[in-house]
Design a protein around this motif. Structure first.
Motif, PDB file in Angstrom:
ATOM      1  N   MET A   1      -1.489 -49.179  30.401  1.00  0.00           N
ATOM      2  CA  MET A   1      -0.268 -48.903  31.135  1.00  0.00           C
ATOM      3  C   MET A   1       0.612 -50.163  31.240  1.00  0.00           C
ATOM      4  O   MET A   1       1.820 -50.090  31.117  1.00  0.00           O
ATOM      5  N   GLU A   2      -0.043 -51.302  31.465  1.00  0.00           N
ATOM      6  CA  GLU A   2       0.696 -52.549  31.588  1.00  0.00           C
ATOM      7  C   GLU A   2       1.367 -52.926  30.272  1.00  0.00           C
ATOM      8  O   GLU A   2       2.500 -53.413  30.256  1.00  0.00           O
ATOM      9  N   GLU A   3       0.685 -52.661  29.170  1.00  0.00           N
ATOM     10  CA  GLU A   3       1.266 -52.956  27.855  1.00  0.00           C
ATOM     11  C   GLU A   3       2.493 -52.089  27.599  1.00  0.00           C
ATOM     12  O   GLU A   3       3.500 -52.567  27.051  1.00  0.00           O
ATOM     13  N   LEU A   4       2.434 -50.818  27.999  1.00  0.00           N
ATOM     14  CA  LEU A   4       3.582 -49.915  27.854  1.00  0.00           C
ATOM     15  C   LEU A   4       4.763 -50.429  28.673  1.00  0.00           C
ATOM     16  O   LEU A   4       5.907 -50.413  28.207  1.00  0.00           O
ATOM     17  N   LEU A   5       4.482 -50.907  29.872  1.00  0.00           N
ATOM     18  CA  LEU A   5       5.534 -51.442  30.724  1.00  0.00           C
ATOM     19  C   LEU A   5       6.175 -52.678  30.091  1.00  0.00           C
ATOM     20  O   LEU A   5       7.406 -52.799  30.048  1.00  0.00           O
ATOM     21  N   HIS A   6       5.349 -53.565  29.555  1.00  0.00           N
ATOM     22  CA  HIS A   6       5.872 -54.767  28.899  1.00  0.00           C
ATOM     23  C   HIS A   6       6.699 -54.414  27.663  1.00  0.00           C
ATOM     24  O   HIS A   6       7.778 -54.976  27.460  1.00  0.00           O
ATOM     25  N   ASN A   7       6.203 -53.487  26.869  1.00  0.00           N
ATOM     26  CA  ASN A   7       6.932 -53.078  25.662  1.00  0.00           C
ATOM     27  C   ASN A   7       8.254 -52.404  26.012  1.00  0.00           C
ATOM     28  O   ASN A   7       9.279 -52.636  25.361  1.00  0.00           O
ATOM     29  N   SER A   8       8.236 -51.568  27.038  1.00  0.00           N
ATOM     30  CA  SER A   8       9.464 -50.886  27.464  1.00  0.00           C
ATOM     31  C   SER A   8      10.487 -51.893  27.990  1.00  0.00           C
ATOM     32  O   SER A   8      11.680 -51.798  27.675  1.00  0.00           O
ATOM     33  N   ALA A   9      10.013 -52.841  28.785  1.00  0.00           N
ATOM     34  CA  ALA A   9      10.919 -53.863  29.319  1.00  0.00           C
ATOM     35  C   ALA A   9      11.480 -54.720  28.192  1.00  0.00           C
ATOM     36  O   ALA A   9      12.668 -55.071  28.202  1.00  0.00           O
ATOM     37  N   VAL A  77       9.114 -58.171  34.543  1.00  0.00           N
ATOM     38  CA  VAL A  77       7.832 -57.790  33.952  1.00  0.00           C
ATOM     39  C   VAL A  77       6.901 -58.985  33.778  1.00  0.00           C
ATOM     40  O   VAL A  77       5.724 -58.902  34.083  1.00  0.00           O
ATOM     41  N   SER A  78       7.425 -60.082  33.301  1.00  0.00           N
ATOM     42  CA  SER A  78       6.574 -61.259  33.073  1.00  0.00           C
ATOM     43  C   SER A  78       7.304 -62.511  33.523  1.00  0.00           C
ATOM     44  O   SER A  78       7.917 -63.210  32.715  1.00  0.00           O
ATOM     45  N   PRO A  79       7.255 -62.793  34.811  1.00  0.00           N
ATOM     46  CA  PRO A  79       8.039 -63.908  35.339  1.00  0.00           C
ATOM     47  C   PRO A  79       7.420 -65.278  35.067  1.00  0.00           C
ATOM     48  O   PRO A  79       6.696 -65.812  35.890  1.00  0.00           O
ATOM     49  N   SER A  80       7.712 -65.832  33.902  1.00  0.00           N
ATOM     50  CA  SER A  80       7.288 -67.199  33.609  1.00  0.00           C
ATOM     51  C   SER A  80       8.349 -68.149  34.142  1.00  0.00           C
ATOM     52  O   SER A  80       9.470 -67.746  34.443  1.00  0.00           O
TER      53      SER A  80
END
Length: 127
Positions: A1-9, A77-80
């Motif tokens: 699910m997390e991968e789908l969210l990252h890909n969508s974002a 999604v990925s706050p670096s």
């Protein structure tokens, strides 16, 4: 699910970046068209320049909004630290640019209004 969210974002972010480029190209094209039309119509250069500048600056502001949205999506999604720095930089540029463009647009409107009033006054003086 997390991968789908990252890909969508990631996809949404890229689409928003593409929209930014499209908006900037559209604004530049319209500005260039107004410039040519004004020059061929032999309008006063200062009027043409003001109209072109106002139109282009509006498109730039819209483009920056889309770019800010794209970075916001990426950062959520990925706050670096890199992403946060980029988002802060774009937000700062957009804010400063918005402030100065808004101030300059208001000054330009005032000048146009004063010139119109002056021209109307001159028309009233003629017999």
């Amino acid at each position: 699910m997390e991968e789908l969210l990252h890909n969508s974002a990631h996809l949404l972010s890229r689409l928003l970046e593409a929209a930014t480029l499209l908006l900037l190209a559209l604004g530049a094209g319209m500005a260039f068209g107004k410039l040519l039309a004004g020059l061929f119509a032999r309008r006063p250069p200062n009027e043409v320049a003001l109209e072109v500048w106002q139109g282009l600056s509006r498109w730039m502001m819209v483009g920056l909004e889309f770019l800010l949205a794209a970075d916001l999506v990426s950062t959520v999604v990925s706050p670096s630290w890199d992403e946060l720095g980029r988002l802060a930089t774009i937000a700062a540029i957009r804010t400063v640019l918005g402030f100065f463009l808004g101030r300059d647009l208001e000054a330009a409107r005032r000048i146009v209004r004063e010139n119109a009033e002056l021209a109307a006054a001159r028309q009233g003086e003629r017999p």
